[in-house]
Design a protein around this motif. Structure first.
Motif: not given
Length: 386
Positions: A347-376
């Protein structure tokens, strides 16, 4: 109250005997008519914001009990009563085995850690399968963790895992291949991709033969893998269409401990779990998330003690979080504290669901296919709540 009980009773007992005593109390309490339902209402996650969908399963919260506590599927309902949203049983082997000689479980209290060299002591897959088959189905999600029988040569390991799979898959909500315990000779060799590929392929095929539903399949890896080997396992999991990875098992390392050297030496060989594992397990989790780009369900385990630890795992990419060692040190209200703390953080984070928070603090490192996870990364004013 529990801390006093721990200091006056459990701390003075042999750790394995204390485990059996405490687990016996949990099982006895869950067998009392009406008590299990009442206690679960108090301790289980009830906040709708915590609901998660993972591995195709709907769960009331993300926090479960890791494998090792209930090796033989004798106390699932009691552990669910204690507030764990899923319970992973095992490790179960193809054949029954007594495990390593006692003493084989040790506390490092100053580090809030355990050292174990249990050696997969369990009743074997046939007995555990019969127990699961006789148990009424409930809403509790049950994972089944399988490993290699010690007496089985490494060359015959695949057949041993297949035997367990054929017996257990139909009773499992998800299945875990454990190739990462340090207490079975040669087991960790199976983490090498050239050996892991045929093993996981055979287990997947055996699971599909054994039941008409698709049982989610995960692999559990060690924190002691080199980064390149973590990447290789991640790539293999994607290649084979695995459902997820559990990061991590116990470590053979002993670096940075506060416990005196004599006590550590007396504990001897085995897997170290608990607080000292926290940083490396988190590093492995972050690496897996970056490598897979969020395409696998990741389960974060290792050094999880508080809601802050569990939240950190979720931000790093874990959909589910597990604990074990802190249960021994923090007692029966531990799961409730973690779930309540997670709800506050969400609730303090502002995310609506836990699913929205999964990986949200991860560094924006490119995955093998070149995509970039959300780094926010979210704001987390409740970070210091324990």
């Amino acid at each position: 109250m529990y801390r006093l009980l721990f200091d006056l009773l459990f701390r003075r007992m042999d750790p394995e005997k204390a485990h059996h005593l405490a687990f016996g109390w949990i099982r006895a309490a869950s067998a009392v008519p009406g008590l299990r339902t009442l206690v679960r209402r108090v301790l289980a996650p009830r906040d709708p914001a915590l609901r998660v969908t993972a591995l195709g399963l709907d769960m009331p919260g993300p926090f479960g009990l890791a494998a090792g506590f209930d090796k033989n599927a004798v106390g699932i309902d009691g552990l669910a009563m204690a507030g764990f949203d899923h319970v992973e049983i095992g490790t179960v082997t193809g054949q029954p085995q007594p495990g390593n000689p006692a003493p084989r479980l040790f506390r490092l209290v100053e580090d809030r850690a355990l050292v174990n060299r249990m050696g997969f002591n369990n009743d074997g897959s046939a007995a555990v399968a019969a127990r699961l088959a006789a148990r009424p189905r409930t809403s509790t999600v049950v994972g089944v963790n399988i490993g290699k029988t010690k007496a089985v040569p490494e060359a015959e390991a695949v057949a041993d895992y297949v035997t367990s799979t054929e017996r257990l898959a139909r009773h499992a909500d998800y299945l875990v291949v454990n190739v990462s315990s340090p207490n079975t000779p040669g087991l960790r060799n199976l983490q090498a991709v050239d050996q892991l590929r045929p093993l996981l392929t055979a287990v997947r095929e055996a699971a599909d033969r054994s039941t008409d539903r698709r049982v989610p399949l995960l692999v559990k890896i060690a924190p002691d893998l080199a980064d390149a080997d973590v990447d290789a396992v991640a790539d293999l999991a994607l290649e084979l269409g695995l459902d997820g990875v559990i990061a991590t098992n116990t470590t053979i390392g002993r670096e940075g401990l506060r416990t005196d050297a004599a006590t550590v030496a007396a504990a001897g060989a085995g897997g170290l779990s608990g607080a000292p594992l926290k940083e490396r397990s988190l590093e492995v989790l972050r690496r897996l998330h970056a490598r897979t780009g969020g395409r696998l369900t990741l389960v974060g385990v290792g050094g999880v003690e508080t809601a802050a630890d569990a939240w950190e795992r979720i931000l790093a990419g874990a959909t589910l979080v597990q604990g074990y060692s802190a249960f021994i040190y923090q007692g029966p209200f531990w799961a409730r504290r973690v779930h309540r703390g997670l709800a506050a953080r969400l609730r303090a984070s502002g995310y609506a669901t836990l699913a929205d928070a999964v990986g949200a603090g991860a560094a924006p490192v490119s995955a093998p296919d070149g995509t970039s996870p959300d780094g926010a990364a979210p704001n987390d004013p409740a970070r210091d709540e324990q």
